[in-house]
Scaffold this motif. Structure first.
Motif, PDB file in Angstrom:
ATOM      1  N   TYR A 168       1.303   6.123  -0.399  1.00  8.03           N
ATOM      2  CA  TYR A 168       1.984   6.641  -1.679  1.00  8.03           C
ATOM      3  C   TYR A 168       2.003   7.227  -2.922  1.00  8.03           C
ATOM      4  O   TYR A 168       0.604   7.904  -3.219  1.00  8.03           O
ATOM      5  CB  TYR A 168       2.070   5.282  -2.075  1.00  8.03           C
ATOM      6  N   ILE A 169       2.353   7.729  -4.175  1.00 10.48           N
ATOM      7  CA  ILE A 169       2.056   7.700  -4.900  1.00 10.48           C
ATOM      8  C   ILE A 169       2.195   7.190  -6.224  1.00 10.48           C
ATOM      9  O   ILE A 169       1.231   7.668  -6.690  1.00 10.48           O
ATOM     10  CB  ILE A 169       3.468   9.526  -5.292  1.00 10.48           C
ATOM     11  N   ILE A 170       3.151   6.265  -6.029  1.00 12.93           N
ATOM     12  CA  ILE A 170       3.722   5.183  -7.561  1.00 12.93           C
ATOM     13  C   ILE A 170       4.032   4.097  -6.869  1.00 12.93           C
ATOM     14  O   ILE A 170       4.985   4.067  -5.930  1.00 12.93           O
ATOM     15  CB  ILE A 170       4.035   6.065  -8.600  1.00 12.93           C
ATOM     16  N   TYR A 171       3.600   2.568  -7.514  1.00 12.76           N
ATOM     17  CA  TYR A 171       4.231   1.766  -6.853  1.00 12.76           C
ATOM     18  C   TYR A 171       4.573   0.552  -8.448  1.00 12.76           C
ATOM     19  O   TYR A 171       3.221   0.496  -9.033  1.00 12.76           O
ATOM     20  CB  TYR A 171       4.051   1.050  -6.198  1.00 12.76           C
ATOM     21  N   GLN A 172       5.392  -0.208  -8.029  1.00 10.76           N
ATOM     22  CA  GLN A 172       5.630  -0.969  -9.127  1.00 10.76           C
ATOM     23  C   GLN A 172       6.210  -2.414  -8.146  1.00 10.76           C
ATOM     24  O   GLN A 172       6.557  -2.155  -7.486  1.00 10.76           O
ATOM     25  CB  GLN A 172       6.197  -0.939 -10.926  1.00 10.76           C
ATOM     26  N   VAL A 173       5.626  -3.246  -9.689  1.00  9.93           N
ATOM     27  CA  VAL A 173       6.156  -4.629  -8.756  1.00  9.93           C
ATOM     28  C   VAL A 173       7.058  -5.383 -10.168  1.00  9.93           C
ATOM     29  O   VAL A 173       5.838  -5.607 -11.227  1.00  9.93           O
ATOM     30  CB  VAL A 173       5.525  -5.721  -8.822  1.00  9.93           C
ATOM     31  N   ARG A 174       8.803  -6.397 -10.008  1.00 12.08           N
ATOM     32  CA  ARG A 174       8.864  -6.206 -11.176  1.00 12.08           C
ATOM     33  C   ARG A 174       8.930  -7.128 -11.011  1.00 12.08           C
ATOM     34  O   ARG A 174       9.979  -7.805 -10.002  1.00 12.08           O
ATOM     35  CB  ARG A 174      10.308  -5.450 -11.587  1.00 12.08           C
ATOM     36  N   ASN A 175       9.318  -8.352 -12.080  1.00  9.65           N
ATOM     37  CA  ASN A 175      10.193  -9.936 -11.865  1.00  9.65           C
ATOM     38  C   ASN A 175      11.442  -9.633 -11.213  1.00  9.65           C
ATOM     39  O   ASN A 175      11.925  -9.643 -12.711  1.00  9.65           O
ATOM     40  CB  ASN A 175       9.746 -10.999 -13.422  1.00  9.65           C
ATOM     41  N   GLU A 176      11.854 -10.220 -10.342  1.00 14.32           N
ATOM     42  CA  GLU A 176      13.416  -9.455 -10.559  1.00 14.32           C
ATOM     43  C   GLU A 176      14.609 -10.024 -11.555  1.00 14.32           C
ATOM     44  O   GLU A 176      15.474 -10.272 -11.792  1.00 14.32           O
ATOM     45  CB  GLU A 176      13.966 -10.155  -9.137  1.00 14.32           C
ATOM     46  N   SER A 177      13.761 -11.243 -12.127  1.00 13.43           N
ATOM     47  CA  SER A 177      14.555 -11.890 -13.429  1.00 13.43           C
ATOM     48  C   SER A 177      14.521 -10.872 -14.677  1.00 13.43           C
ATOM     49  O   SER A 177      15.490 -11.344 -15.623  1.00 13.43           O
ATOM     50  CB  SER A 177      14.000 -13.590 -14.129  1.00 13.43           C
ATOM     51  N   PHE A 178      13.743 -10.026 -15.117  1.00  8.71           N
ATOM     52  CA  PHE A 178      13.586  -9.277 -15.976  1.00  8.71           C
ATOM     53  C   PHE A 178      14.082  -7.409 -15.214  1.00  8.71           C
ATOM     54  O   PHE A 178      14.087  -6.811 -16.320  1.00  8.71           O
ATOM     55  CB  PHE A 178      12.658  -9.594 -16.411  1.00  8.71           C
ATOM     56  N   ALA A 181       6.357   7.038  -1.717  1.00  8.39           N
ATOM     57  CA  ALA A 181       6.095   8.072  -1.145  1.00  8.39           C
ATOM     58  C   ALA A 181       6.605   9.219  -0.358  1.00  8.39           C
ATOM     59  O   ALA A 181       7.767   9.439  -0.091  1.00  8.39           O
ATOM     60  CB  ALA A 181       5.658   6.738   0.242  1.00  8.39           C
ATOM     61  N   GLN A 182       5.048   9.495  -0.269  1.00  6.98           N
ATOM     62  CA  GLN A 182       5.138  11.461   0.425  1.00  6.98           C
ATOM     63  C   GLN A 182       5.816  10.712   1.815  1.00  6.98           C
ATOM     64  O   GLN A 182       6.022  11.605   3.024  1.00  6.98           O
ATOM     65  CB  GLN A 182       3.794  12.069   1.100  1.00  6.98           C
ATOM     66  N   ASP A 183       5.301   9.217   2.557  1.00  2.00           N
ATOM     67  CA  ASP A 183       5.704   9.208   4.155  1.00  2.00           C
ATOM     68  C   ASP A 183       6.642   8.595   4.676  1.00  2.00           C
ATOM     69  O   ASP A 183       7.011   7.313   3.560  1.00  2.00           O
ATOM     70  CB  ASP A 183       4.882   8.936   4.822  1.00  2.00           C
ATOM     71  N   VAL A 184       6.930   8.246   5.791  1.00  2.00           N
ATOM     72  CA  VAL A 184       7.810   7.215   6.215  1.00  2.00           C
ATOM     73  C   VAL A 184       7.026   5.557   6.150  1.00  2.00           C
ATOM     74  O   VAL A 184       5.540   6.314   6.330  1.00  2.00           O
ATOM     75  CB  VAL A 184       8.970   7.438   7.490  1.00  2.00           C
ATOM     76  N   PRO A 185       7.330   4.154   5.409  1.00  2.00           N
ATOM     77  CA  PRO A 185       6.391   3.494   6.029  1.00  2.00           C
ATOM     78  C   PRO A 185       6.540   2.776   7.249  1.00  2.00           C
ATOM     79  O   PRO A 185       7.036   3.298   8.441  1.00  2.00           O
ATOM     80  CB  PRO A 185       7.230   2.351   5.020  1.00  2.00           C
ATOM     81  N   ASP A 186       5.229   2.490   7.998  1.00  2.00           N
ATOM     82  CA  ASP A 186       5.279   2.109   9.217  1.00  2.00           C
ATOM     83  C   ASP A 186       6.089   0.643   9.000  1.00  2.00           C
ATOM     84  O   ASP A 186       5.528  -0.327   7.621  1.00  2.00           O
ATOM     85  CB  ASP A 186       3.674   2.529   9.691  1.00  2.00           C
ATOM     86  N   ILE A 187       6.529  -0.042   9.725  1.00  2.00           N
ATOM     87  CA  ILE A 187       6.825  -1.543   9.909  1.00  2.00           C
ATOM     88  C   ILE A 187       6.763  -2.173  11.474  1.00  2.00           C
ATOM     89  O   ILE A 187       6.530  -1.903  11.978  1.00  2.00           O
ATOM     90  CB  ILE A 187       8.704  -1.737   9.203  1.00  2.00           C
ATOM     91  N   LEU A 188       6.133  -3.119  11.197  1.00  2.00           N
ATOM     92  CA  LEU A 188       5.574  -4.095  12.292  1.00  2.00           C
ATOM     93  C   LEU A 188       6.488  -5.442  12.110  1.00  2.00           C
ATOM     94  O   LEU A 188       6.145  -6.000  11.020  1.00  2.00           O
ATOM     95  CB  LEU A 188       3.524  -3.589  12.346  1.00  2.00           C
ATOM     96  N   LEU A 230      -8.310   0.082  -0.037  1.00  2.00           N
ATOM     97  CA  LEU A 230      -9.174   1.638  -0.165  1.00  2.00           C
ATOM     98  C   LEU A 230      -8.800   2.665  -0.349  1.00  2.00           C
ATOM     99  O   LEU A 230      -9.193   3.474  -0.745  1.00  2.00           O
ATOM    100  CB  LEU A 230     -10.752   1.247  -0.060  1.00  2.00           C
ATOM    101  N   GLN A 231      -7.881   2.997   0.705  1.00  2.00           N
ATOM    102  CA  GLN A 231      -7.738   4.682   1.085  1.00  2.00           C
ATOM    103  C   GLN A 231      -6.278   4.658   0.344  1.00  2.00           C
ATOM    104  O   GLN A 231      -5.156   5.736   1.224  1.00  2.00           O
ATOM    105  CB  GLN A 231      -7.605   4.506   2.750  1.00  2.00           C
ATOM    106  N   GLU A 232      -5.662   4.235  -0.690  1.00  2.00           N
ATOM    107  CA  GLU A 232      -4.569   3.982  -1.393  1.00  2.00           C
ATOM    108  C   GLU A 232      -3.351   3.689  -0.165  1.00  2.00           C
ATOM    109  O   GLU A 232      -2.629   4.479   0.109  1.00  2.00           O
ATOM    110  CB  GLU A 232      -4.367   5.462  -2.272  1.00  2.00           C
ATOM    111  N   GLU A 233      -3.905   2.390   0.667  1.00  5.61           N
ATOM    112  CA  GLU A 233      -2.677   2.143   1.748  1.00  5.61           C
ATOM    113  C   GLU A 233      -2.341   0.905   0.952  1.00  5.61           C
ATOM    114  O   GLU A 233      -2.836   0.113   0.572  1.00  5.61           O
ATOM    115  CB  GLU A 233      -3.467   2.151   3.050  1.00  5.61           C
ATOM    116  N   LEU A 234      -1.069   0.820   0.887  1.00  3.37           N
ATOM    117  CA  LEU A 234      -0.362  -0.121   0.437  1.00  3.37           C
ATOM    118  C   LEU A 234      -0.090  -0.840   1.255  1.00  3.37           C
ATOM    119  O   LEU A 234       1.115  -0.411   1.980  1.00  3.37           O
ATOM    120  CB  LEU A 234       1.065   0.018  -0.464  1.00  3.37           C
TER     121      LEU A 234
END
Length: 167
Positions: free
Chosen positions: A87-97, A158-165, A28-32
């Motif tokens: 994040y500002i924008i994201y996309q998901v692509r099929n790696e085959s294409f 994205a504007q911020d560095v992602p958190d990685i857990l 809900l808060q634009e958190e990917l």
């Protein structure tokens, strides 16, 4: 939350095979939130299928081929969550294409950061985010992150560095 796990460190931890995408959710808060798992390699030779309805010659040929292959599977010891809070924008692509442009400049193997990419060039067309004439960024400096998995390519600007857990 371990702030020391970075894109670069995680990329080097993943080894020689692209990770698998387990899930991707946009809250809900634009958190990917992206969950990936590392890959492990084993020899399939012992697990060759029976191939019951195949003639003897074909079965023998397939068994010889499969005996030399390796199975790539998930490594449950390498489960990670990557969280982009702004994040500002994201996309998901099929790696085959998916194709890479020779003009793109990126760093990393499976987890990349880009200096130059087609997705960055597309940013001002699809959003209000802009690189202004004075060299400043609106709404703020951003980075293009690429996550290359076995079957998907995820691009995030994205504007911020992602958190990685590590999960």
């Amino acid at each position: 939350m371990d702030k020391t796990l970075t894109f670069e460190i995680l990329d080097s931890t993943l080894g020689n095979h692209a990770p698998f995408l387990i899930s991707l959710s946009d809250g809900l808060q634009e958190e990917l939130r992206i969950i990936i798992v590392g890959a492990t390699v084993g020899n399939i030779g012992a697990n060759v299928p029976e191939l019951e309805e195949t003639d003897k010659t074909t079965k023998q040929t397939l068994n010889e081929i499969l005996a030399e292959t390796q199975l790539i599977d998930v490594n449950e010891q390498q489960l990670y969550e990557i969280i982009f809070h702004n994040y500002i924008i994201y996309q998901v692509r099929n790696e085959s294409f998916s194709s890479n442009s020779p003009e793109e400049v990126k760093h990393g193997r499976y987890l990349n950061t880009f200096e130059k990419s087609q997705f960055l060039s597309y940013l001002h067309v699809a959003t209000d985010a802009q690189l202004l004439d004075d060299g400043s960024y609106y709404p703020g400096k951003w980075v293009h992150y690429g996550i290359y998995t076995q079957n998907h390519i995820i691009d995030v600007i994205a504007q911020d560095v992602p958190d990685i857990l590590k999960i």
